[in-house]
Design an enzyme around this catalytic site. Structure first.
Site, PDB file in Angstrom:
ATOM      1  N   ALA A  27      69.406  25.619  37.100  1.00 52.95           N
ATOM      2  CA  ALA A  27      68.295  26.001  37.540  1.00 52.95           C
ATOM      3  C   ALA A  27      67.542  27.080  36.905  1.00 52.95           C
ATOM      4  CB  ALA A  27      67.951  26.479  39.057  1.00 52.95           C
ATOM      5  N   ILE A  28      68.403  28.256  36.620  1.00 52.95           N
ATOM      6  CA  ILE A  28      67.784  29.344  35.867  1.00 52.95           C
ATOM      7  C   ILE A  28      67.751  29.327  34.302  1.00 52.95           C
ATOM      8  CG2 ILE A  28      68.129  31.891  35.577  1.00 52.95           C
ATOM      9  CD1 ILE A  28      66.906  31.027  38.259  1.00 52.95           C
ATOM     10  N   LYS A 223      68.849  43.402  44.114  1.00 51.90           N
ATOM     11  CA  LYS A 223      68.905  41.933  44.140  1.00 51.90           C
ATOM     12  C   LYS A 223      70.484  41.372  44.977  1.00 51.90           C
ATOM     13  CE  LYS A 223      68.254  37.221  43.232  1.00 51.90           C
ATOM     14  NZ  LYS A 223      68.958  36.753  41.915  1.00 51.90           N
ATOM     15  N   ASN A 227      71.058  38.900  47.869  1.00 49.19           N
ATOM     16  CA  ASN A 227      72.447  37.856  47.918  1.00 49.19           C
ATOM     17  C   ASN A 227      73.575  37.939  48.723  1.00 49.19           C
ATOM     18  OD1 ASN A 227      71.723  37.888  44.255  1.00 49.19           O
ATOM     19  ND2 ASN A 227      71.104  36.387  45.772  1.00 49.19           N
ATOM     20  N   ASN A 231      72.753  34.555  51.150  1.00 47.07           N
ATOM     21  CA  ASN A 231      73.521  33.391  50.429  1.00 47.07           C
ATOM     22  C   ASN A 231      74.536  33.354  51.422  1.00 47.07           C
ATOM     23  OD1 ASN A 231      71.915  34.071  48.247  1.00 47.07           O
ATOM     24  ND2 ASN A 231      73.394  33.521  46.776  1.00 47.07           N
TER      25      ASN A 231
END
Length: 302
Positions: A27-28, A223, A227, A231
């Protein structure tokens, strides 16, 4: 089958096109690579399997949140690091547990001044390189237990980067962008070097926000704060970000986990520039997005 194609004839705002290798076209990596290739840099995707086949046959496609699309029909794509040759920038866009397996191949992409931009979540292997505190030079053994990553990808080449966009790989070489375009960058020693400014300009030219930070570790923690909380909760509860934040018990659990993480970070001299409740509100605003960990669980990826 490695295609050596020149950069597309887009405006580079008076700067020379950079040779950029993106390792890992999830995705990234796919989102970033499409943006940079579309902006005119010479991007090489290093991929394998269905992703590689799709890249070679139909290029890469990015579906934006508003439904508009950005596609690059002909891209450089290979599974052979040696064929790609020396790059200006190497982006490590795979998951943290996948870095060690590719590390021995990465030096094939190095020229004398190649910079490496790791994009893994969590505390990176280079964390204590040129660290201003008492732990300077400490090895993060939980991330690089055999020292293999640092041996092949020296910390001197690294520019720190924190990844904020939310995106999904919905088919081989087809990425759906959910929201966000921030990729803050910074030197481990906090300096405003020419190479970090060049990297920032490259990302900005691709339509991304890439401020140069003098404390990239503080941003890594900011970040990570989300996460390490959202997550695992999302993976265990099969819940979206908004779902976690809007259910009182999971919101309370998230708050407790974040408080504990904040205590650890403070011991390492890191202060968060965003208050805890505001960080939770930020996650809620992303909406009913499945975290990458939940995407992996549902796709049975290990």
């Amino acid at each position: 089958g490695f295609n050596t194609l020149g950069a597309p004839p887009h405006a580079l705002h008076g700067r020379q096109a950079l040779k950029i290798a993106i390792i890992g076209v999830g995705a990234i990596g796919g989102y970033l690579g499409t943006r940079l290739a579309h902006a005119g840099d010479e991007v090489t995707f290093i991929a394998r399997g269905a992703n590689l086949h799709a890249l070679r046959t139909r290029g890469i496609r990015l579906i934006n949140g508003d439904g508009s699309e950005m596609a690059v029909a002909r891209v450089n794509a290979t599974d052979d690091y040696g064929a790609a040759g020396p790059q200006d920038v190497v982006v490590l866009a795979m998951k943290a547990h996948q870095v060690e397996a590719v590390a021995p191949q990465v030096p094939k992409l190095f020229g004398p001044d190649t910079v490496v931009v790791p994009m893994q979540n969590g505390i990176p292997y280079w964390y204590f390189h040129r660290h201003p505190g008492e732990h300077a030079g400490t090895k993060v053994k939980s991330v690089d237990p055999h020292g293999l990553i640092e041996r092949h990808i020296p910390c001197e080449r690294v520019i720190g980067c924190v990844v904020y966009p939310a995106a999904e790989l919905i088919a081989p070489a087809v990425i759906k962008h959910v929201e966000g375009n921030r990729f803050p960058v910074g030197e481990p020693d906090g300096s405003s070097s020419e190479r970090v400014k060049d990297l920032s300009r490259c990302f900005v030219n691709g339509g991304l926000q890439a401020p140069v930070l003098d404390d990239i570790r503080g941003e890594v923690w900011l970040k990570l704060w989300g996460n390490l909380t959202f997550n695992p909760i999302s993976a265990l509860a099969r819940a979206t970000l908004a779902g976690i934040c809007q259910y009182p018990l999971s919101r309370s659990l998230a708050r407790d986990m974040m408080t504990e993480a904040q205590t650890v970070a403070n011991k390492l001299g890191v202060t968060f520039r965003v208050p805890l409740e505001k960080r939770i509100a930020g996650a809620e605003r992303v909406g009913h997005h499945k975290t990458s960990m939940l995407q992996d669980v549902e796709a049975a990826r290990t």
